[in-house]
Design an enzyme around this catalytic site. Structure first.
Site, mmCIF file in Angstrom:
data_model
loop_
_atom_site.group_PDB
_atom_site.id
_atom_site.type_symbol
_atom_site.label_atom_id
_atom_site.label_comp_id
_atom_site.label_asym_id
_atom_site.label_seq_id
_atom_site.Cartn_x
_atom_site.Cartn_y
_atom_site.Cartn_z
ATOM 1 N N ASP A 168 0.820 -1.222 0.000
ATOM 2 C CA ASP A 168 0.000 0.000 0.000
ATOM 3 C C ASP A 168 0.852 1.270 0.000
ATOM 4 O O ASP A 168 0.310 2.374 0.091
ATOM 5 C CB ASP A 168 -0.919 0.023 1.232
ATOM 6 C CG ASP A 168 -2.264 -0.676 0.999
ATOM 7 O OD1 ASP A 168 -2.682 -0.782 -0.169
ATOM 8 O OD2 ASP A 168 -2.883 -1.100 1.995
ATOM 9 N N ARG B 14 0.683 -1.688 7.588
ATOM 10 C CA ARG B 14 1.221 -0.461 6.980
ATOM 11 C C ARG B 14 2.182 0.291 7.911
ATOM 12 O O ARG B 14 2.702 1.354 7.526
ATOM 13 C CB ARG B 14 0.071 0.476 6.551
ATOM 14 C CG ARG B 14 -0.855 -0.113 5.487
ATOM 15 C CD ARG B 14 -1.733 0.946 4.833
ATOM 16 N NE ARG B 14 -0.957 1.900 4.032
ATOM 17 C CZ ARG B 14 -1.460 2.987 3.447
ATOM 18 N NH1 ARG B 14 -2.753 3.266 3.576
ATOM 19 N NH2 ARG B 14 -0.699 3.792 2.746
ATOM 20 N N ARG C 98 -9.603 5.727 11.088
ATOM 21 C CA ARG C 98 -8.151 5.589 11.136
ATOM 22 C C ARG C 98 -7.498 6.579 12.120
ATOM 23 O O ARG C 98 -6.862 6.173 13.077
ATOM 24 C CB ARG C 98 -7.556 5.790 9.733
ATOM 25 C CG ARG C 98 -8.082 4.803 8.674
ATOM 26 C CD ARG C 98 -7.510 3.420 8.857
ATOM 27 N NE ARG C 98 -8.035 2.451 7.906
ATOM 28 C CZ ARG C 98 -7.472 2.168 6.718
ATOM 29 N NH1 ARG C 98 -6.394 2.796 6.325
ATOM 30 N NH2 ARG C 98 -8.010 1.252 5.933
ATOM 31 N N HIS D 160 -11.197 7.252 5.021
ATOM 32 C CA HIS D 160 -10.303 8.407 5.164
ATOM 33 C C HIS D 160 -11.084 9.645 4.711
ATOM 34 O O HIS D 160 -11.889 9.563 3.769
ATOM 35 C CB HIS D 160 -9.091 8.296 4.219
ATOM 36 C CG HIS D 160 -7.971 7.428 4.709
ATOM 37 N ND1 HIS D 160 -7.271 6.597 3.870
ATOM 38 C CD2 HIS D 160 -7.400 7.302 5.936
ATOM 39 C CE1 HIS D 160 -6.317 5.971 4.549
ATOM 40 N NE2 HIS D 160 -6.370 6.378 5.803
ATOM 41 N N CYS E 143 -5.095 9.670 -3.120
ATOM 42 C CA CYS E 143 -4.383 8.748 -2.219
ATOM 43 C C CYS E 143 -2.940 8.546 -2.652
ATOM 44 O O CYS E 143 -2.071 8.282 -1.812
ATOM 45 C CB CYS E 143 -5.054 7.379 -2.200
ATOM 46 S SG CYS E 143 -6.715 7.351 -1.555
#
Ligand code: ARG
Length: 299
Positions: free
Chosen positions: A98, A123, A169, A198, A292
């Site tokens: 990612d 991540r 998140r 997000h 992103c």
């Protein structure tokens, strides 16, 4: 709390400013502001894959086609360069599929770099990797976060306010950490739909003072806050949000956006923006769009 912010010597390049083109037709409230060349950090999707599931878009069984992802990502990079923006690259790290989603790597405003601290173990190593890039590139003020946050995925910077997402998140405690570190007011917005985990999946700044967003992604109170702050916002429908149409990047004049967001594209054009459609279906299999993949370096 440890004093983690450290001063470092180093040059800070001021981005060149280009004049805004003359507005065509009747100006609507959404358009306006000047177009300055931006500086973006991107990460080539050399190791991109969908091999775990940390959001509802990801299906590790179906996976994703890395070659297609690379082609689409190159299209995004070329689009930025064609618009006169500067693109810097960070080396992708094997085992971090990612990492292409650079927006999550940090928040950079006025040359101050606030590091990411990821929610999911998968991540976690991306945070230090991005911070290290900034240190090696001579950024003077770098801060390791005390609280969980996913960088620009949940922090969107306008002229007078930083909009901050929470709910999936980023920890709300990171919002005040950012306010203190940047000396800019931070407004908390609560996300309620897991597809829009997000802030940058549900809202994007059109310029320094206005936004486009999908109200359904936010709690009732946060919807009210958005209505008060942005009475002239471009309101997107669920169809456009569901193709990650709000994961777009505007320089105040041009909006780089997923080509499938048809309704939003028309609304932006009616508002006087120049739409730059991008094919981005493969990265979406990991839950990401053009924004992103883009970390803006400000100052
Ligand atoms: N698979 C990634 C995740 O779930 C996608 C990140 C998308 N980034 C963003 N800025 N919205 O974390």
């Amino acid at each position: 709390m440890l004093g983690r912010e450290r001063a470092r010597p180093g040059p800070s390049a001021a981005p060149g400013v280009r004049p805004a083109p003359a507005a065509a037709g009747v100006p609507l409230p959404a358009a306006g502001g000047s177009t300055a060349a931006r500086h973006f950090l991107m990460c080539p999707p050399e190791h991109f894959a969908v091999e775990y599931r940390i959001n509802p878009w990801m299906d590790p069984v179906a996976g994703a086609d890395r070659e297609v992802a690379i082609r689409q990502w190159e299209g995004l990079r070329s689009a930025y360069e064609a618009l006169g923006h500067r693109v810097s690259l960070i080396d992708p790290v094997e085992g971090l599929p990612d990492m292409v989603f650079a927006a999550n790597g940090a928040l950079v405003v006025d040359g101050r770099v606030y590091g990411a601290r990821f929610t999911h173990a998968e991540r976690a190593a991306e945070g230090p990797a991005y911070l290290d890039w900034f240190v090696r590139n001579g950024y003077e003020r770098v801060r390791e976060a005390d609280f969980t946050n996913e960088g620009e995925g949940d922090f969107l910077t306008l002229d007078h306010v930083v909009l901050a997402g929470t709910g999936f998140r980023t920890d709300v405690a990171a919002h005040s950490e950012v306010q203190e570190f940047l000396g800019r007011p931070v407004v908390t917005l609560r996300l309620v739909d897991p597809r829009f985990y997000h802030l940058d999946t549900a809202l994007f700044p059109l310029n320094g003072h206005n936004v486009a967003y999908f109200p359904g992604a936010f709690s009732p109170g946060s919807q009210e806050v958005l209505r008060r702050l942005f009475p002239h916002a471009v309101i997107a429908g669920e169809d456009d949000a569901a193709v990650l149409g709000l994961n777009a990047v505007s320089d105040g004049t041009h909006v780089v956006i997923n080509e499938e967001a048809a309704g939003l594209r028309s609304a932006l054009e009616r508002g006087g923006f120049e739409v730059v459609p991008i094919e981005f279906s493969e990265l979406r299999k990991a839950g990401g769009g053009p924004k992103c993949c883009t970390l803006e370096i400000r100052g």
